[in-house]
Design an enzyme around this catalytic site. Structure first.
Site, PDB file in Angstrom:
ATOM      1  CG  HIS A  85      -1.869   1.097   1.256  1.00 19.79           C
ATOM      2  ND1 HIS A  85      -2.262   1.685   2.556  1.00 19.79           N
ATOM      3  CD2 HIS A  85      -2.719   1.460   0.191  1.00 19.79           C
ATOM      4  CE1 HIS A  85      -3.199   2.615   2.125  1.00 19.79           C
ATOM      5  NE2 HIS A  85      -3.596   2.360   0.913  1.00 19.79           N
ATOM      6  CD  GLU A 114      -2.878   1.759  -3.286  1.00 17.30           C
ATOM      7  OE1 GLU A 114      -3.666   2.501  -3.409  1.00 17.30           O
ATOM      8  OE2 GLU A 114      -1.973   2.199  -2.386  1.00 17.30           O
ATOM      9  CG  HIS A 129      -3.931   8.544   0.096  1.00 21.44           C
ATOM     10  ND1 HIS A 129      -4.361   9.511   1.062  1.00 21.44           N
ATOM     11  CD2 HIS A 129      -4.774   7.623  -0.178  1.00 21.44           C
ATOM     12  CE1 HIS A 129      -5.625   8.801   1.452  1.00 21.44           C
ATOM     13  NE2 HIS A 129      -6.069   7.926   0.730  1.00 21.44           N
ATOM     14  CD  GLU A 182      -7.392   5.042  -4.521  1.00 14.73           C
ATOM     15  OE1 GLU A 182      -8.274   5.601  -3.917  1.00 14.73           O
ATOM     16  OE2 GLU A 182      -6.730   4.323  -3.641  1.00 14.73           O
TER      17      GLU A 182
END
Length: 323
Positions: A85, A114, A129, A182
């Site tokens: 992550h 990710e 993020h 993402e």
């Protein structure tokens, strides 16, 4: 009626009152039989309508949450190794999340990476993020309010690492390990997704795009159908920290539809990425019925790993020291 029938019968063929009563009883039974037949037919029609209604609702349910199943050879890499992550990171010891250093550490361990992407004010695709820069850079305001030139002037959390461009990250990874990208877009869908797709066009490594927003995935479904896509979902709770920042919870019907994957008819995902916290075994089995890989997020410790590892096809982890 009795007197009318009696007169009619007496005028033609004398009969006893007993015969008249038998005649009336027979007529009454015929009426009851016809009434019962009509009632049975009505019940059959109602049962048929109920069955049609349930069949229609079940068909709608299947349609709403269906996924697009791919040949396993296209996505078997999703379950090969654990998924790091935001890379293998340690925010307190010089290897911050979503940085080249964190991705190098993941590659050293052969893990799937990710990462998150957003757009800057000058339309550069950066790997970060949070939608604001306060936690990582100490800057007030959102990523989209700064140019990349302004963002890269500051390092993350007092390390020697800066927020990188997606193109630089892909150059670093260069197909050595797979990547889950993402896409974080709170603007109108289309323009941002198009710019991400353009960067991915020439990338030859294994990758997939993932998103909470089903309409982002719908864009890829319509415009880049060869790109593997995964639907992220969960319980859509808002943390106290996010509430302080002004983030509001979704209305109940949006939470219901999204958390139950009932907007899959838009995204038609090739795999699911679902929150492990407070997710029941029954729900996991329910998602498994879609016949696509089910990934769980996010594992923070060994205990969570032990509880989840037997139920998901793969796990997204914040720690790699797992057995």
């Amino acid at each position: 009626m009795y007197n009318e029938i009696k007169k009619r019968v007496d005028a033609t063929d004398p009969k006893s009152e007993n015969e008249i009563r038998r005649f009336l009883a027979l007529e009454s039974r015929k009426g009851e039989t016809m009434k019962h037949a009509r009632s049975s037919k009505t019940k059959q029609i109602l049962r048929g309508l109920v069955l049609v209604l349930f069949a229609g609702l079940f068909g709608l349910y299947v349609y709403l949450r269906s996924a697009e199943v791919l040949d396993p050879s296209r996505i078997d890499w999703l379950i090969g190794t654990l998924i790091a992550h935001r890379g293998v990171h340690d925010n307190e010891n010089g290897t911050p999340e979503n940085t080249l250093a964190a991705f190098n550490a993941a590659m050293d361990r052969g893990l799937i990476i990710e990462l998150d992407v957003q757009s800057t004010k000058d339309n550069q695709i950066v790997v970060v993020h949070d939608d604001d820069l306060e936690r990582l850079l100490g800057l007030a305001g959102k990523v989209k309010e700064y140019t990349y030139e302004e963002i890269k002037q500051r390092n993350i959390l007092d390390s020697d690492q800066a927020i990188p461009l997606l193109s630089d990250v892909l150059d670093l990874i260069d197909g050595k390990v797979p990547v889950l990208i993402e896409i974080k877009n709170d603007q109108e869908v289309g323009e941002f997704e198009s710019r991400v797709a353009q960067i991915l066009t020439d990338y030859e490594g294994r990758f997939a795009v993932i998103a909470f927003n089903p309409y982002t995935l719908r864009w890829f479904r319509d415009n880049e159908p060869e790109i593997v896509r995964g639907q992220i979902s969960g319980h859509y709770t808002v943390s106290e920290e996010d509430k302080l920042k002004g983030k509001k919870p979704r209305v109940w019907y949006e939470r219901f539809m999204l958390s139950n994957l009932l907007v899959n008819f838009e995204s038609r995902p090739n795999f699911i990425v679902y929150e492990i916290k407070d997710t029941s075994l029954a729900r996991i089995r329910w998602f498994k019925e879609l016949n696509v890989p089910l990934l769980g997020y996010t594992i923070d410790n060994q205990e969570e790993f032990d509880q989840a590892k037997g139920y998901y096809d793969n796990l997204i982890v914040n720690t790699v020291d797992l057995k």
